[in-house]
Scaffold this motif. Structure first.
Motif, PDB file in Angstrom:
ATOM      1  N   ASN A 112      21.553  12.221  27.065  1.00 16.94           N
ATOM      2  CA  ASN A 112      22.619  11.704  26.149  1.00 16.94           C
ATOM      3  C   ASN A 112      23.737  10.747  26.922  1.00 16.94           C
ATOM      4  OD1 ASN A 112      21.715  12.805  23.465  1.00 16.94           O
ATOM      5  ND2 ASN A 112      22.694  14.706  24.308  1.00 16.94           N
ATOM      6  N   GLY A 113      24.377   9.989  26.087  1.00 13.34           N
ATOM      7  CA  GLY A 113      25.258   9.042  26.535  1.00 13.34           C
ATOM      8  C   GLY A 113      25.007   7.692  27.296  1.00 13.34           C
ATOM      9  N   GLY A 114      25.885   7.331  27.906  1.00 15.15           N
ATOM     10  CA  GLY A 114      25.435   5.813  28.482  1.00 15.15           C
ATOM     11  C   GLY A 114      24.903   5.147  27.828  1.00 15.15           C
ATOM     12  N   ASN A 115      23.769   4.527  27.905  1.00 17.52           N
ATOM     13  CA  ASN A 115      22.941   3.319  27.305  1.00 17.52           C
ATOM     14  C   ASN A 115      21.783   4.135  26.550  1.00 17.52           C
ATOM     15  OD1 ASN A 115      20.780   3.630  29.078  1.00 17.52           O
ATOM     16  ND2 ASN A 115      21.429   1.835  29.943  1.00 17.52           N
ATOM     17  N   GLY A 116      21.867   5.538  26.685  1.00 15.30           N
ATOM     18  CA  GLY A 116      20.945   6.417  25.847  1.00 15.30           C
ATOM     19  C   GLY A 116      19.535   6.311  26.468  1.00 15.30           C
ATOM     20  N   HIS A 117      19.190   5.585  27.579  1.00 13.99           N
ATOM     21  CA  HIS A 117      18.014   5.250  28.198  1.00 13.99           C
ATOM     22  C   HIS A 117      17.989   5.674  29.772  1.00 13.99           C
ATOM     23  CE1 HIS A 117      16.336   3.275  24.568  1.00 13.99           C
ATOM     24  NE2 HIS A 117      17.384   2.683  24.517  1.00 13.99           N
ATOM     25  N   GLU A 118      18.681   6.557  30.000  1.00 17.91           N
ATOM     26  CA  GLU A 118      18.699   6.899  31.604  1.00 17.91           C
ATOM     27  C   GLU A 118      18.180   8.235  31.657  1.00 17.91           C
ATOM     28  OE1 GLU A 118      22.771   7.114  33.153  1.00 17.91           O
ATOM     29  OE2 GLU A 118      23.410   5.859  31.602  1.00 17.91           O
ATOM     30  N   LEU A 119      17.047   8.115  32.713  1.00 21.67           N
ATOM     31  CA  LEU A 119      16.215   9.148  32.923  1.00 21.67           C
ATOM     32  C   LEU A 119      16.992  10.228  34.012  1.00 21.67           C
ATOM     33  CD1 LEU A 119      12.682   7.463  33.434  1.00 21.67           C
ATOM     34  CD2 LEU A 119      13.507   9.432  31.833  1.00 21.67           C
ATOM     35  N   ALA A 120      16.690  11.402  33.914  1.00 27.76           N
ATOM     36  CA  ALA A 120      16.923  12.317  34.940  1.00 27.76           C
ATOM     37  C   ALA A 120      15.828  13.344  35.251  1.00 27.76           C
ATOM     38  CB  ALA A 120      18.350  13.212  34.361  1.00 27.76           C
ATOM     39  N   ASN A 121      15.824  13.800  36.403  1.00 27.70           N
ATOM     40  CA  ASN A 121      14.769  14.678  36.669  1.00 27.70           C
ATOM     41  C   ASN A 121      15.131  16.144  36.116  1.00 27.70           C
ATOM     42  OD1 ASN A 121      12.777  12.901  37.927  1.00 27.70           O
ATOM     43  ND2 ASN A 121      14.120  13.237  39.888  1.00 27.70           N
ATOM     44  N   ILE A 122      14.133  16.741  35.391  1.00 18.26           N
ATOM     45  CA  ILE A 122      14.540  18.149  34.914  1.00 18.26           C
ATOM     46  C   ILE A 122      13.413  18.969  35.364  1.00 18.26           C
ATOM     47  CG2 ILE A 122      14.685  19.469  32.596  1.00 18.26           C
ATOM     48  CD1 ILE A 122      16.644  17.053  32.980  1.00 18.26           C
ATOM     49  N   LYS A 180      21.870  23.315  27.870  1.00 20.95           N
ATOM     50  CA  LYS A 180      23.515  23.449  28.004  1.00 20.95           C
ATOM     51  C   LYS A 180      24.016  22.701  29.366  1.00 20.95           C
ATOM     52  CE  LYS A 180      24.776  25.936  24.380  1.00 20.95           C
ATOM     53  NZ  LYS A 180      25.923  25.644  23.714  1.00 20.95           N
ATOM     54  N   LEU A 181      23.122  22.578  30.499  1.00 21.35           N
ATOM     55  CA  LEU A 181      23.435  21.877  31.871  1.00 21.35           C
ATOM     56  C   LEU A 181      23.622  20.221  31.490  1.00 21.35           C
ATOM     57  CD1 LEU A 181      21.477  23.551  34.480  1.00 21.35           C
ATOM     58  CD2 LEU A 181      23.903  24.084  34.022  1.00 21.35           C
ATOM     59  N   LYS A 182      24.398  19.696  32.099  1.00 18.17           N
ATOM     60  CA  LYS A 182      24.466  18.107  32.361  1.00 18.17           C
ATOM     61  C   LYS A 182      23.626  17.951  33.389  1.00 18.17           C
ATOM     62  CE  LYS A 182      29.162  17.698  30.708  1.00 18.17           C
ATOM     63  NZ  LYS A 182      30.517  17.349  31.090  1.00 18.17           N
ATOM     64  N   TRP A 183      22.844  17.015  33.372  1.00 18.69           N
ATOM     65  CA  TRP A 183      21.835  16.341  34.390  1.00 18.69           C
ATOM     66  C   TRP A 183      22.260  15.009  34.793  1.00 18.69           C
ATOM     67  CZ3 TRP A 183      18.607  19.989  35.852  1.00 18.69           C
ATOM     68  CH2 TRP A 183      18.316  21.132  35.080  1.00 18.69           C
ATOM     69  N   GLN A 184      22.060  15.002  36.046  1.00 21.58           N
ATOM     70  CA  GLN A 184      22.331  13.621  36.938  1.00 21.58           C
ATOM     71  C   GLN A 184      21.380  12.701  36.790  1.00 21.58           C
ATOM     72  OE1 GLN A 184      23.237  13.630  40.728  1.00 21.58           O
ATOM     73  NE2 GLN A 184      25.019  12.256  40.621  1.00 21.58           N
ATOM     74  N   SER A 185      21.363  11.299  36.082  1.00 28.03           N
ATOM     75  CA  SER A 185      20.485  10.243  36.230  1.00 28.03           C
ATOM     76  C   SER A 185      20.491   9.671  37.406  1.00 28.03           C
ATOM     77  CB  SER A 185      20.797   9.122  35.038  1.00 28.03           C
ATOM     78  OG  SER A 185      21.731   8.363  35.253  1.00 28.03           O
ATOM     79  N   ALA A 186      19.581   8.778  37.649  1.00 29.90           N
ATOM     80  CA  ALA A 186      19.263   7.863  38.936  1.00 29.90           C
ATOM     81  C   ALA A 186      20.603   7.062  39.048  1.00 29.90           C
ATOM     82  CB  ALA A 186      18.064   7.083  38.894  1.00 29.90           C
ATOM     83  N   THR A 187      21.351   6.762  37.917  1.00 33.38           N
ATOM     84  CA  THR A 187      22.462   5.938  38.214  1.00 33.38           C
ATOM     85  C   THR A 187      23.691   6.495  38.416  1.00 33.38           C
ATOM     86  OG1 THR A 187      23.123   5.864  35.882  1.00 33.38           O
ATOM     87  CG2 THR A 187      21.386   4.301  36.630  1.00 33.38           C
ATOM     88  N   GLY A 188      23.584   8.018  38.343  1.00 29.32           N
ATOM     89  CA  GLY A 188      24.751   9.177  38.754  1.00 29.32           C
ATOM     90  C   GLY A 188      25.540   9.227  37.464  1.00 29.32           C
ATOM     91  N   HIS A 189      24.966   9.072  36.403  1.00 28.61           N
ATOM     92  CA  HIS A 189      25.659   9.491  34.925  1.00 28.61           C
ATOM     93  C   HIS A 189      25.199  10.982  34.789  1.00 28.61           C
ATOM     94  CE1 HIS A 189      25.652   9.611  30.809  1.00 28.61           C
ATOM     95  NE2 HIS A 189      26.935   9.130  30.828  1.00 28.61           N
ATOM     96  N   CYS A 190      26.048  11.679  34.293  1.00 32.10           N
ATOM     97  CA  CYS A 190      25.931  13.173  34.006  1.00 32.10           C
ATOM     98  C   CYS A 190      25.881  13.378  32.585  1.00 32.10           C
ATOM     99  CB  CYS A 190      26.912  14.148  34.502  1.00 32.10           C
ATOM    100  SG  CYS A 190      26.591  14.190  36.481  1.00 32.10           S
ATOM    101  N   ALA A 191      24.923  14.104  32.009  1.00 34.54           N
ATOM    102  CA  ALA A 191      24.917  14.308  30.436  1.00 34.54           C
ATOM    103  C   ALA A 191      23.787  15.112  30.111  1.00 34.54           C
ATOM    104  CB  ALA A 191      24.354  13.060  29.620  1.00 34.54           C
TER     105      ALA A 191
END
Length: 144
Positions: A48-58, A130-141
């Motif tokens: 979630n958040g940012g531009n809505g298109h940020e990938l995070a490894n889960i 519930k955890l916030k995840w960090q995307s490749a750009t460093g954004h957490c959501a």
């Protein structure tokens, strides 16, 4: 307290069996939310958040993110949890080394309690959501 010890014991037994078997994948321990497999890799998921298109490894098992992991696990899925704890939840005692040891477990318990989850130190679907995840750009959501 008894429930916490049972979940930790199940996670520990599953981790130990997989390490001995050398499989790293075929666990049968369960969390109350019905995850059935021990996490063994990561999958890219949008957060979630940012531009809505940020990938995070889960953390994942196969092509699903319904999995559990805990003390004794090793791999990229553990690094993803550690990055979340360290960078998104400010648990700076956590080293991002890919080994789910006592420090990672304790810091996960602290974050779980803060998120009003069972603070059992076992990662599963309720914790994942519930955890916030960090995307490749460093954004957490969180996951959508």
């Amino acid at each position: 307290m008894g429930k916490t010890r049972v979940l930790r014991a199940k996670a520990g037994v599953a981790a130990g069996a997989m390490l001995l078997a050398g499989l790293g994948a075929a666990g049968t321990a369960t969390q109350a939310s019905a995850a059935t497999s021990w996490c063994n890799k990561t999958l890219g998921r949008f957060i979630n958040g940012g531009n809505g298109h940020e990938l995070a490894n889960i953390p994942a098992y196969g092509n699903t993110v319904n999995c559990i992991t805990g003390r004794g696990a090793v791999g990229s899925h553990v690094k993803a949890i550690q990055k979340s704890l360290r960078h998104c939840h400010k648990r700076t005692a956590v080293e991002v080394d890919g080994e789910f040891g006592p420090v990672t477990e304790r810091q996960l318990e602290i974050v779980q309690a803060a998120l009003r989850l069972d603070d059992d130190g076992v990662y599963g679907p309720k914790t994942r959501d519930k955890l916030k995840w960090q995307s490749a750009t460093g954004h957490c959501a969180t996951l959508p």
